[in-house]
Design a protein around this motif. Structure first.
Motif, PDB file in Angstrom:
ATOM      1  N   PRO A 127      -1.962   6.770  -1.955  1.00 45.90           N
ATOM      2  CA  PRO A 127      -0.918   7.212  -1.027  1.00 45.90           C
ATOM      3  C   PRO A 127      -1.475   7.489   0.373  1.00 45.90           C
ATOM      4  O   PRO A 127      -2.679   7.469   0.589  1.00 45.90           O
ATOM      5  CB  PRO A 127      -0.413   8.499  -1.683  1.00 45.90           C
ATOM      6  N   TRP A 128      -0.556   7.796   1.317  1.00 50.25           N
ATOM      7  CA  TRP A 128      -0.978   8.012   2.698  1.00 50.25           C
ATOM      8  C   TRP A 128      -1.929   9.197   2.825  1.00 50.25           C
ATOM      9  O   TRP A 128      -2.945   9.114   3.507  1.00 50.25           O
ATOM     10  CB  TRP A 128       0.245   8.263   3.597  1.00 50.25           C
ATOM     11  N   SER A 129      -1.563  10.309   2.219  1.00 48.90           N
ATOM     12  CA  SER A 129      -2.350  11.527   2.403  1.00 48.90           C
ATOM     13  C   SER A 129      -3.711  11.414   1.718  1.00 48.90           C
ATOM     14  O   SER A 129      -3.807  11.148   0.527  1.00 48.90           O
ATOM     15  CB  SER A 129      -1.607  12.733   1.847  1.00 48.90           C
ATOM     16  N   TRP A 161      -2.271   8.501   7.879  1.00 48.08           N
ATOM     17  CA  TRP A 161      -1.010   8.375   8.616  1.00 48.08           C
ATOM     18  C   TRP A 161      -0.417   6.961   8.539  1.00 48.08           C
ATOM     19  O   TRP A 161       0.349   6.585   9.402  1.00 48.08           O
ATOM     20  CB  TRP A 161      -1.244   8.738  10.082  1.00 48.08           C
ATOM     21  N   ASP A 162      -0.810   6.160   7.573  1.00 49.54           N
ATOM     22  CA  ASP A 162      -0.337   4.766   7.518  1.00 49.54           C
ATOM     23  C   ASP A 162      -0.856   3.968   8.711  1.00 49.54           C
ATOM     24  O   ASP A 162      -0.159   3.104   9.243  1.00 49.54           O
ATOM     25  CB  ASP A 162       1.206   4.717   7.447  1.00 49.54           C
ATOM     26  N   TYR A 163      -2.067   4.267   9.155  1.00 47.46           N
ATOM     27  CA  TYR A 163      -2.643   3.565  10.298  1.00 47.46           C
ATOM     28  C   TYR A 163      -3.348   2.279   9.861  1.00 47.46           C
ATOM     29  O   TYR A 163      -4.583   2.205   9.797  1.00 47.46           O
ATOM     30  CB  TYR A 163      -3.608   4.473  11.057  1.00 47.46           C
ATOM     31  N   THR A 164      -2.574   1.264   9.601  1.00 54.15           N
ATOM     32  CA  THR A 164      -3.145  -0.025   9.228  1.00 54.15           C
ATOM     33  C   THR A 164      -3.936  -0.626  10.391  1.00 54.15           C
ATOM     34  O   THR A 164      -3.632  -0.374  11.559  1.00 54.15           O
ATOM     35  CB  THR A 164      -2.039  -1.032   8.878  1.00 54.15           C
ATOM     36  N   ALA A 165      -4.928  -1.413  10.054  1.00 55.62           N
ATOM     37  CA  ALA A 165      -5.616  -2.248  11.046  1.00 55.62           C
ATOM     38  C   ALA A 165      -5.355  -3.711  10.676  1.00 55.62           C
ATOM     39  O   ALA A 165      -6.221  -4.571  10.812  1.00 55.62           O
ATOM     40  CB  ALA A 165      -7.102  -1.934  11.080  1.00 55.62           C
ATOM     41  N   ALA A 205       0.807  -1.223   0.000  1.00 56.30           N
ATOM     42  CA  ALA A 205       0.000   0.000   0.000  1.00 56.30           C
ATOM     43  C   ALA A 205       0.845   1.279   0.000  1.00 56.30           C
ATOM     44  O   ALA A 205       0.312   2.362  -0.198  1.00 56.30           O
ATOM     45  CB  ALA A 205      -0.964   0.007   1.185  1.00 56.30           C
ATOM     46  N   GLU A 206       2.161   1.175   0.235  1.00 56.80           N
ATOM     47  CA  GLU A 206       3.019   2.363   0.111  1.00 56.80           C
ATOM     48  C   GLU A 206       3.377   2.600  -1.352  1.00 56.80           C
ATOM     49  O   GLU A 206       4.002   3.583  -1.695  1.00 56.80           O
ATOM     50  CB  GLU A 206       4.339   2.146   0.868  1.00 56.80           C
ATOM     51  N   LYS A 207       3.032   1.638  -2.197  1.00 52.97           N
ATOM     52  CA  LYS A 207       3.619   1.636  -3.524  1.00 52.97           C
ATOM     53  C   LYS A 207       2.609   1.555  -4.659  1.00 52.97           C
ATOM     54  O   LYS A 207       2.898   1.026  -5.740  1.00 52.97           O
ATOM     55  CB  LYS A 207       4.602   0.467  -3.616  1.00 52.97           C
ATOM     56  N   GLY A 212      -5.295  -2.639   5.461  1.00 55.45           N
ATOM     57  CA  GLY A 212      -4.161  -1.720   5.556  1.00 55.45           C
ATOM     58  C   GLY A 212      -4.497  -0.266   5.275  1.00 55.45           C
ATOM     59  O   GLY A 212      -5.651   0.136   5.109  1.00 55.45           O
ATOM     60  N   ASN A 213      -3.422   0.516   5.213  1.00 55.62           N
ATOM     61  CA  ASN A 213      -3.507   1.964   5.029  1.00 55.62           C
ATOM     62  C   ASN A 213      -3.837   2.330   3.577  1.00 55.62           C
ATOM     63  O   ASN A 213      -3.810   1.486   2.682  1.00 55.62           O
ATOM     64  CB  ASN A 213      -2.178   2.605   5.428  1.00 55.62           C
ATOM     65  N   GLY A 214      -4.067   3.645   3.386  1.00 52.48           N
ATOM     66  CA  GLY A 214      -4.357   4.150   2.056  1.00 52.48           C
ATOM     67  C   GLY A 214      -3.098   4.319   1.222  1.00 52.48           C
ATOM     68  O   GLY A 214      -2.008   4.489   1.742  1.00 52.48           O
ATOM     69  N   PRO A 229      -4.405  -1.864  16.922  1.00 56.97           N
ATOM     70  CA  PRO A 229      -3.777  -1.503  15.649  1.00 56.97           C
ATOM     71  C   PRO A 229      -2.811  -0.327  15.799  1.00 56.97           C
ATOM     72  O   PRO A 229      -2.654   0.227  16.885  1.00 56.97           O
ATOM     73  CB  PRO A 229      -4.967  -1.127  14.770  1.00 56.97           C
ATOM     74  N   LYS A 230      -2.207   0.060  14.671  1.00 57.52           N
ATOM     75  CA  LYS A 230      -1.193   1.115  14.682  1.00 57.52           C
ATOM     76  C   LYS A 230      -1.691   2.412  15.298  1.00 57.52           C
ATOM     77  O   LYS A 230      -0.920   3.139  15.912  1.00 57.52           O
ATOM     78  CB  LYS A 230      -0.755   1.401  13.240  1.00 57.52           C
ATOM     79  N   ASN A 231      -2.981   2.741  15.131  1.00 50.92           N
ATOM     80  CA  ASN A 231      -3.458   4.072  15.514  1.00 50.92           C
ATOM     81  C   ASN A 231      -3.474   4.334  17.024  1.00 50.92           C
ATOM     82  O   ASN A 231      -3.775   5.438  17.459  1.00 50.92           O
ATOM     83  CB  ASN A 231      -4.828   4.376  14.886  1.00 50.92           C
TER      84      ASN A 231
HETATM   85 CA    CA Z   1       1.786   0.680   5.467  1.00 49.32          CA
END
Ligand code: CA
Length: 724
Positions: free
Chosen positions: A313-315, A354-358, A233-235, A309-311, A381-383
């Motif tokens: 891109p992140w923003s 913020w890359d807050y994956t669950a 998901a970062e890519k 996972g996160n979005g 989770p990350k958050n």
């Molecule tokens: Ca991530």
């Protein structure tokens, strides 16, 4: 013939389970079963299959079917699936090892694996046959009785995947079902192996390999299907989870987590609903939501839970014009395992920014809340919120912070939504976000003890400054993060073992670690919690108080969770150690005295009274100043440092310090320095060194080399001073 052998082996297994647990056979029926089992076993001792033989392995692994997986709690002598049972509590009812005798724990055997990168796997064990995965998705089979490597399967992942995968070439484990071992391969394959020999039975490519997908998660087998997700998901990828028939690898269903191009037909009704929560042209960036870890099954409600996972891109401003919840990012999904349809969802971080994956591990258990026994699902989770949900309906029961949070003031229990702090979206000004993308808790498995009622979380405290990059366009490059923001560490991250009361939603106790990046946890009926650390300590704690009771030094930083099981009536603890993962990549060397040793991956097995000496760990040679010079200006050296951190750090370590399989460039030979430019332009692509052709200019390569040399000189100088 085979049928009777199988029966005998199964009886042996049940005996193993019964033997040390006296309290189990107290009813007349249980005693009768026990006596009968002994009679059957001893009347045919000479016909027993030789443990560790192919016939034995076929018999014991072939018998692992849905019934056995569903009733895994009844055979604590084995560790049959990722978190021991489908509920993934990582609690073992074994009680031979207790707070009283754990200080007598000693090594029974260990084996070096010939690896030097992160190991995150939970091993599986059935009747003394052990399976786990290591770096590059290599699978190992060991005979616990003899410490013999039975087989090793190497999927030969192209080495460029070190760059394509976000967070090291790790793998979290395998699944076992009806004589087959299943592993998700880093390059997106799903493989089924013969549990007795390691021979490949079938293999499926589960992703578009031209995109930046990877697999690091352990597959789970549910109702004859192998369930697997993916990462990236970062890519710029679009996440989904797939089910394959365990027998022949046929795709049975696929659930997309985020919607695709809305001008094309939606794959499911869930995607039609989700598309209403997205804006702009998100599908061009993939959208993210990749399910790269948690997949848990509840046989009672027939629901399959997936952490997303996160979005990408992140923003959210780049991804979705800053609007909408962006379903089903950062969510816990409940799917029907028979067809992959969505039953309910809970989104932990709507419109993730913020890359807050669950994707973090999920635990199923039953706990009493306000006088009512509730069937719950728990996640940290990350958050930074610890969530307790009703697992049948998805109703949020409670959510409280377990780490520092600067992005939210809490969860509104009426809406179930976090209340964001103004400015935390870092759109108009940089913002120091806690938890950072490392998370208040990352993938490292947590454990829950029904005896103490506590969850043991490998927790983190970390804060990073986010800066929005206004001028951003989506340019997918093989292996590169798609960006959209700048992220810098604020204070060094710290790690601790956190004992959390999920009913009171508060801390019971904590143990601070020197390392921010530590292992997953295990808790037992002997009231012992086990955890490895990033300084290579493997520690046993009193589950009630957190008092350290025993420890061993494993030579390499530990990030994986331990497991426990019985073989021939004796309780063992196994941990596979290997420094790495995203924390290892960022930090370079492990912490403490572990940093002086060669970071060789090893499997360790302990028992009370174990007498083997711990292995002698090899040390790394000192850094010497290279006999090579590159003349650059001070400004060019600074440019070299920032180019290094952008392009090289992820593999070769921060400040050119690497404790992992990738070379520590401070130790690069003169030959490497004379061929530095061709190496960066693809001369060692087959060894896993990617090509920076078209990414870095010859001048920029020179600046990077100058920076590498200056760091080597600094290290050599420091060493001289320390030695002198
Ligand atoms: Ca991530």
């Amino acid at each position: 013939m085979a049928g009777t052998s199988r029966l005998k082996v199964y009886v042996t297994l049940k005996l193993n389970d019964f033997y040390p647990r006296k309290h189990l056979y107290k009813s007349p029926t249980q005693i009768a079963i026990f006596v009968l089992a002994v009679l059957i076993l001893c009347s045919s001792c000479e016909e027993q299959l030789k443990p560790g033989s192919e016939e034995h392995i076929r018999a014991v692994t072939g018998a692992i079917d849905d019934k056995r997986l569903i009733a895994a709690d009844d055979e604590p002598g084995n560790w049959l699936s990722h978190g021991r049972t489908y509920a993934e509590e990582r609690y073992s009812p074994l009680d031979q090892i207790t707070t009283e005798n754990v200080n007598q724990l000693g090594l029974v055997w260990s084996s070096a694996l010939g690896t030097r990168r992160g190991i995150e796997a939970s091993p599986l064990v059935v009747d003394g046959i052990m399976y786990f995965s290591g770096p590059w998705s290599v699978v190992f089979a060991f005979d616990v009785r003899t410490a013999e490597l039975l087989w090793r399967w190497d999927p030969e992942v192209p080495r460029e995947y070190a760059v394509i995968a976000c967070c090291d070439v790790v793998n979290r484990g395998v699944a076992l079902y009806k004589g087959k071992i299943f592993v998700g391969v880093l390059d997106g394959r799903l493989a089924a192996l013969d549990a007795a020999t390691g021979a490949l039975i079938w293999e499926k490519v589960t992703v578009d390999q031209t995109k930046n997908y990877s697999i690091t998660g352990a597959p789970r087998v549910v109702k004859g299907q192998v369930i697997i997700g993916n990462g990236g998901a970062e890519k710029g990828v679009r996440g989904y989870v797939s089910a394959y028939d365990a027998e022949d690898g046929r795709l049975t269903w696929r659930f997309y987590i985020v919607p695709g191009d809305p001008s094309k037909p939606f794959e499911s009704r869930a995607m039609e609903t989700a598309a209403k929560t997205w804006n702009g042209e998100w599908w061009k960036f993939g959208g993210g939501g990749t399910a790269w870890d948690a997949i848990v099954y509840d046989q009672e409600s027939n629901l399959l839970y997936v952490g997303t996972g996160n979005g990408s891109p992140w923003s959210r401003f780049h991804r979705s014009q800053g609007e909408g919840d962006n379903l089903y990012l950062s969510s816990i999904l409940a799917l029907n395992p028979d067809n992959g349809e969505l039953v309910w969802y809970y989104q932990t971080t709507p419109g993730d920014n913020w890359d807050y994956t669950a994707t973090q591990p999920l635990i199923l258990t039953d706990i009493e809340i306000k006088g009512k026994l509730r069937k719950v699902i728990m996640q940290a989770p990350k958050n930074g919120f610890f969530y307790v949900l009703d697992r049948e309906t998805g109703e949020l029961l409670s959510a409280e912070p377990f780490t520092e949070q600067t992005w939210t003031t809490g969860v509104d229990m009426k809406t179930g939504r976090p209340i964001e702090i103004e400015g935390s979206d870092f759109k108009d000004a940089p913002f120091e976000v806690a938890p950072s993308p490392l998370g208040g808790h990352n993938w490292h498995p947590m454990a829950y003890s029904p005896i103490t009622g506590l969850v043991y979380i490998p927790a983190l405290e970390s804060k990073m400054k986010f800066t929005y990059v206004e001028d951003w366009t989506f340019t997918p490059v093989r292996g590169r993060s798609i960006g959209g923001q700048k992220v810098e560490g604020v204070d060094p991250a710290t790690g601790h073992l956190l004992a959390w009361d999920p009913i009171q939603q508060k801390e019971a106790w904590r143990v601070s670690h020197i390392s921010h990046w530590n292992g997953g946890t295990l808790v037992t009926a002997g009231n012992v919690v086990f955890q490895g650390t990033g300084e290579a300590r493997f520690v046993a704690y009193d589950a009630k108080t957190g008092k350290a009771l025993w420890e061993a030094f494993l030579g390499t930083g530990v990030i994986a969770p331990p497991i426990t099981y019985l073989v021939d009536g004796i309780q063992y603890i196994t941990i596979v150690a290997g420094w790495g993962g995203i924390g290892g990549l960022h930090h370079g060397l492990p912490y403490g005295k572990a940093a002086q040793y060669d970071q060789i991956g090893r499997v360790f097995t302990f028992a009370v009274g174990g007498q083997e000496p711990m292995p002698v760990y090899g040390t790394v040679p000192p850094v010497r100043a290279p006999n090579y010079e590159v003349s650059v200006t001070k400004e060019q050296l600074t440019t070299g440092a920032s180019l290094y951190s952008e392009h090289c750090q992820k593999c070769h370590g921060r400040n050119v310090v690497s404790g992992m399989g990738v070379p520590d460039l401070r130790r690069a030979s003169d030959e490497v320095h004379t061929t530095f430019e061709p190496i960066l332009l693809g001369a060692r692509i087959n060894l896993g060194m990617p090509s920076f052709q078209g990414i870095l200019s010859n001048e920029e390569i020179k600046y990077i080399q100058a920076y590498v040399i200056s760091e080597a000189e600094k290290a050599a100088q420091n060493q001289k001073e320390n030695d002198g």
